[in-house]
Design a protein around this motif. Sequence first.
Motif, PDB file in Angstrom:
ATOM      1  N   ASN A 130      -7.756 -33.273 -42.998  1.00 50.49           N
ATOM      2  CA  ASN A 130      -7.436 -32.141 -43.871  1.00 50.49           C
ATOM      3  C   ASN A 130      -6.726 -32.596 -45.144  1.00 50.49           C
ATOM      4  OD1 ASN A 130      -8.560 -29.905 -42.464  1.00 50.49           O
ATOM      5  ND2 ASN A 130      -6.885 -29.977 -40.987  1.00 50.49           N
ATOM      6  N   LEU A 131      -5.878 -33.608 -45.031  1.00 48.69           N
ATOM      7  CA  LEU A 131      -5.238 -34.164 -46.227  1.00 48.69           C
ATOM      8  C   LEU A 131      -6.279 -34.792 -47.150  1.00 48.69           C
ATOM      9  CD1 LEU A 131      -2.075 -35.808 -44.640  1.00 48.69           C
ATOM     10  CD2 LEU A 131      -2.079 -33.893 -46.253  1.00 48.69           C
ATOM     11  N   ALA A 132      -7.194 -35.556 -46.575  1.00 49.17           N
ATOM     12  CA  ALA A 132      -8.235 -36.202 -47.384  1.00 49.17           C
ATOM     13  C   ALA A 132      -9.122 -35.169 -48.072  1.00 49.17           C
ATOM     14  CB  ALA A 132      -9.076 -37.125 -46.502  1.00 49.17           C
ATOM     15  N   ILE A 133      -9.490 -34.126 -47.342  1.00 46.03           N
ATOM     16  CA  ILE A 133     -10.333 -33.071 -47.899  1.00 46.03           C
ATOM     17  C   ILE A 133      -9.655 -32.412 -49.093  1.00 46.03           C
ATOM     18  CG2 ILE A 133     -11.178 -30.719 -47.425  1.00 46.03           C
ATOM     19  CD1 ILE A 133     -11.863 -31.712 -44.593  1.00 46.03           C
ATOM     20  N   SER A 134      -8.336 -32.257 -49.020  1.00 45.81           N
ATOM     21  CA  SER A 134      -7.597 -31.590 -50.094  1.00 45.81           C
ATOM     22  C   SER A 134      -7.648 -32.365 -51.407  1.00 45.81           C
ATOM     23  CB  SER A 134      -6.141 -31.360 -49.679  1.00 45.81           C
ATOM     24  OG  SER A 134      -5.418 -32.592 -49.645  1.00 45.81           O
ATOM     25  N   GLU A 135      -7.973 -33.650 -51.351  1.00 48.04           N
ATOM     26  CA  GLU A 135      -8.047 -34.468 -52.556  1.00 48.04           C
ATOM     27  C   GLU A 135      -9.463 -34.558 -53.126  1.00 48.04           C
ATOM     28  OE1 GLU A 135      -6.002 -38.151 -52.741  1.00 48.04           O
ATOM     29  OE2 GLU A 135      -4.411 -37.545 -51.336  1.00 48.04           O
ATOM     30  N   MET A 136     -10.428 -33.951 -52.444  1.00 51.18           N
ATOM     31  CA  MET A 136     -11.816 -33.975 -52.897  1.00 51.18           C
ATOM     32  C   MET A 136     -12.146 -32.670 -53.618  1.00 51.18           C
ATOM     33  SD  MET A 136     -12.712 -36.970 -51.946  1.00 51.18           S
ATOM     34  CE  MET A 136     -14.500 -36.976 -52.148  1.00 51.18           C
ATOM     35  N   PRO A 137     -13.264 -32.620 -54.370  1.00 60.83           N
ATOM     36  CA  PRO A 137     -13.649 -31.367 -55.035  1.00 60.83           C
ATOM     37  C   PRO A 137     -13.662 -30.199 -54.054  1.00 60.83           C
ATOM     38  CG  PRO A 137     -15.039 -33.152 -55.795  1.00 60.83           C
ATOM     39  CD  PRO A 137     -14.190 -33.722 -54.682  1.00 60.83           C
ATOM     40  N   SER A 176     -19.340 -41.827 -49.063  1.00 54.80           N
ATOM     41  CA  SER A 176     -20.711 -41.768 -48.566  1.00 54.80           C
ATOM     42  C   SER A 176     -21.119 -40.317 -48.322  1.00 54.80           C
ATOM     43  CB  SER A 176     -20.874 -42.606 -47.293  1.00 54.80           C
ATOM     44  OG  SER A 176     -20.057 -42.120 -46.247  1.00 54.80           O
ATOM     45  N   ALA A 177     -20.184 -39.494 -47.833  1.00 49.30           N
ATOM     46  CA  ALA A 177     -20.481 -38.077 -47.622  1.00 49.30           C
ATOM     47  C   ALA A 177     -20.734 -37.369 -48.950  1.00 49.30           C
ATOM     48  CB  ALA A 177     -19.336 -37.403 -46.867  1.00 49.30           C
ATOM     49  N   TYR A 178     -19.923 -37.669 -49.935  1.00 50.65           N
ATOM     50  CA  TYR A 178     -20.100 -37.058 -51.260  1.00 50.65           C
ATOM     51  C   TYR A 178     -21.426 -37.495 -51.881  1.00 50.65           C
ATOM     52  CZ  TYR A 178     -19.014 -35.414 -55.967  1.00 50.65           C
ATOM     53  OH  TYR A 178     -19.052 -34.767 -57.171  1.00 50.65           O
ATOM     54  N   ALA A 179     -21.773 -38.767 -51.710  1.00 57.34           N
ATOM     55  CA  ALA A 179     -23.054 -39.263 -52.223  1.00 57.34           C
ATOM     56  C   ALA A 179     -24.223 -38.557 -51.538  1.00 57.34           C
ATOM     57  CB  ALA A 179     -23.148 -40.772 -52.017  1.00 57.34           C
ATOM     58  N   LEU A 180     -24.068 -38.271 -50.259  1.00 52.46           N
ATOM     59  CA  LEU A 180     -25.124 -37.589 -49.515  1.00 52.46           C
ATOM     60  C   LEU A 180     -25.313 -36.159 -50.012  1.00 52.46           C
ATOM     61  CD1 LEU A 180     -27.081 -38.199 -47.245  1.00 52.46           C
ATOM     62  CD2 LEU A 180     -25.368 -37.442 -45.604  1.00 52.46           C
ATOM     63  N   ILE A 181     -24.218 -35.489 -50.349  1.00 53.93           N
ATOM     64  CA  ILE A 181     -24.309 -34.150 -50.928  1.00 53.93           C
ATOM     65  C   ILE A 181     -25.148 -34.183 -52.200  1.00 53.93           C
ATOM     66  CG2 ILE A 181     -22.946 -32.452 -52.226  1.00 53.93           C
ATOM     67  CD1 ILE A 181     -20.866 -32.559 -50.044  1.00 53.93           C
ATOM     68  N   GLN A 182     -24.884 -35.152 -53.042  1.00 57.30           N
ATOM     69  CA  GLN A 182     -25.610 -35.259 -54.302  1.00 57.30           C
ATOM     70  C   GLN A 182     -27.046 -35.725 -54.101  1.00 57.30           C
ATOM     71  OE1 GLN A 182     -22.660 -37.884 -56.225  1.00 57.30           O
ATOM     72  NE2 GLN A 182     -22.280 -36.214 -57.670  1.00 57.30           N
ATOM     73  N   ILE A 214     -16.415 -28.612 -50.853  1.00 55.71           N
ATOM     74  CA  ILE A 214     -17.554 -29.412 -50.395  1.00 55.71           C
ATOM     75  C   ILE A 214     -17.357 -29.962 -48.987  1.00 55.71           C
ATOM     76  CG2 ILE A 214     -18.255 -30.042 -52.737  1.00 55.71           C
ATOM     77  CD1 ILE A 214     -17.087 -32.849 -52.170  1.00 55.71           C
ATOM     78  N   PHE A 215     -16.101 -30.075 -48.544  1.00 63.31           N
ATOM     79  CA  PHE A 215     -15.810 -30.577 -47.209  1.00 63.31           C
ATOM     80  C   PHE A 215     -14.928 -29.588 -46.454  1.00 63.31           C
ATOM     81  CE2 PHE A 215     -15.882 -35.088 -49.169  1.00 63.31           C
ATOM     82  CZ  PHE A 215     -17.264 -35.181 -48.989  1.00 63.31           C
ATOM     83  N   THR A 216     -15.200 -29.441 -45.166  1.00 69.00           N
ATOM     84  CA  THR A 216     -14.318 -28.705 -44.268  1.00 69.00           C
ATOM     85  C   THR A 216     -14.185 -29.518 -42.974  1.00 69.00           C
ATOM     86  OG1 THR A 216     -16.139 -27.414 -43.306  1.00 69.00           O
ATOM     87  CG2 THR A 216     -14.990 -26.445 -45.190  1.00 69.00           C
ATOM     88  N   ALA A 217     -13.307 -29.070 -42.090  1.00 66.90           N
ATOM     89  CA  ALA A 217     -13.117 -29.755 -40.807  1.00 66.90           C
ATOM     90  C   ALA A 217     -13.335 -28.776 -39.664  1.00 66.90           C
ATOM     91  CB  ALA A 217     -11.713 -30.352 -40.723  1.00 66.90           C
ATOM     92  N   LYS A 233     -24.828 -28.273 -49.475  1.00 71.46           N
ATOM     93  CA  LYS A 233     -23.781 -27.408 -50.009  1.00 71.46           C
ATOM     94  C   LYS A 233     -22.400 -27.853 -49.567  1.00 71.46           C
ATOM     95  CE  LYS A 233     -26.675 -23.295 -50.541  1.00 71.46           C
ATOM     96  NZ  LYS A 233     -26.881 -21.877 -50.147  1.00 71.46           N
ATOM     97  N   LYS A 234     -22.296 -28.321 -48.333  1.00 75.63           N
ATOM     98  CA  LYS A 234     -21.020 -28.830 -47.841  1.00 75.63           C
ATOM     99  C   LYS A 234     -21.257 -29.677 -46.599  1.00 75.63           C
ATOM    100  CE  LYS A 234     -19.578 -25.029 -44.796  1.00 75.63           C
ATOM    101  NZ  LYS A 234     -18.501 -24.058 -44.490  1.00 75.63           N
ATOM    102  N   ILE A 235     -20.240 -30.427 -46.223  1.00 75.35           N
ATOM    103  CA  ILE A 235     -20.274 -31.244 -45.016  1.00 75.35           C
ATOM    104  C   ILE A 235     -19.044 -30.917 -44.178  1.00 75.35           C
ATOM    105  CG2 ILE A 235     -20.009 -33.609 -44.143  1.00 75.35           C
ATOM    106  CD1 ILE A 235     -21.787 -34.525 -46.461  1.00 75.35           C
ATOM    107  N   ILE A 236     -19.257 -30.791 -42.872  1.00 79.01           N
ATOM    108  CA  ILE A 236     -18.188 -30.445 -41.943  1.00 79.01           C
ATOM    109  C   ILE A 236     -17.800 -31.690 -41.148  1.00 79.01           C
ATOM    110  CG2 ILE A 236     -17.512 -28.954 -40.015  1.00 79.01           C
ATOM    111  CD1 ILE A 236     -19.924 -27.125 -40.927  1.00 79.01           C
TER     112      ILE A 236
END
Length: 215
Positions: free
Chosen positions: A61-68, A22-28, A71-74, A33-36
């Motif tokens: 942080n593990l989940a973020i590492s598997e995404m493009p 849902s976060a990735y869809a919101l970016i598009q 686009i995501f930070t914590a 530019k990114k979601i924290i």
Amino acid sequence: MSTLLTFYGGTFDPIHYGHLKSAYALIQLIGLKKIIFMPNNIPPHRTQPKASPKQRLDMINLAISEMPKGIFTADDYELKNNSIPSWTVETFENQRIKYGLTISIGLIIGQDSFLTFPKWYRSRDLLNLCHILVCTRPGYPNIQYCSQTKWLADRITNNPLDLFNKPAGLIYYATTTKLKISSSEIRNRYYIGQSCKSLLPESVNHYIQYKRLYR
């Protein structure tokens, strides 16, 4: 168009594809530019997390590492904050001190959380500090229910560009993909020994198994 600094709040106990997709869809959808991701410490409106603050941050942080990449930070601000409970309005007062009064700031929450929003501590003040971006969830009523609450209804916008053009104060209902996944369902599946591989990133699944969480 100016920047929209966007935070995704929640317990993330654990983070799963419902959050990430849902976060990735919101970016598009609206050109972020990114979601924290900002996990709560002591959430005031729901049951307390089963995993520790460190474990929940590790899983994010593990989940973020598997995404493009990028686009995501914590942000662990609330996890380090000793305030009990973690009042969202106080978090965003701090963000305004940090980033200033003119930048546009957004807070992503799910439909389930938005249903209780009028009862949040100083919810009107919070809307003066940030925009609220509501992600759809299966089985929940749409945002129009809040037309019964005039101060909320007056703030709804259907144009995402409005979020970039003022610093705070609007509610945007994002028609993101509705994935029928919940953290409570995942915790229950781990508890009874069912697989969750399709519900969250594999690195998060391995972490949960290694730490023996939700048993």
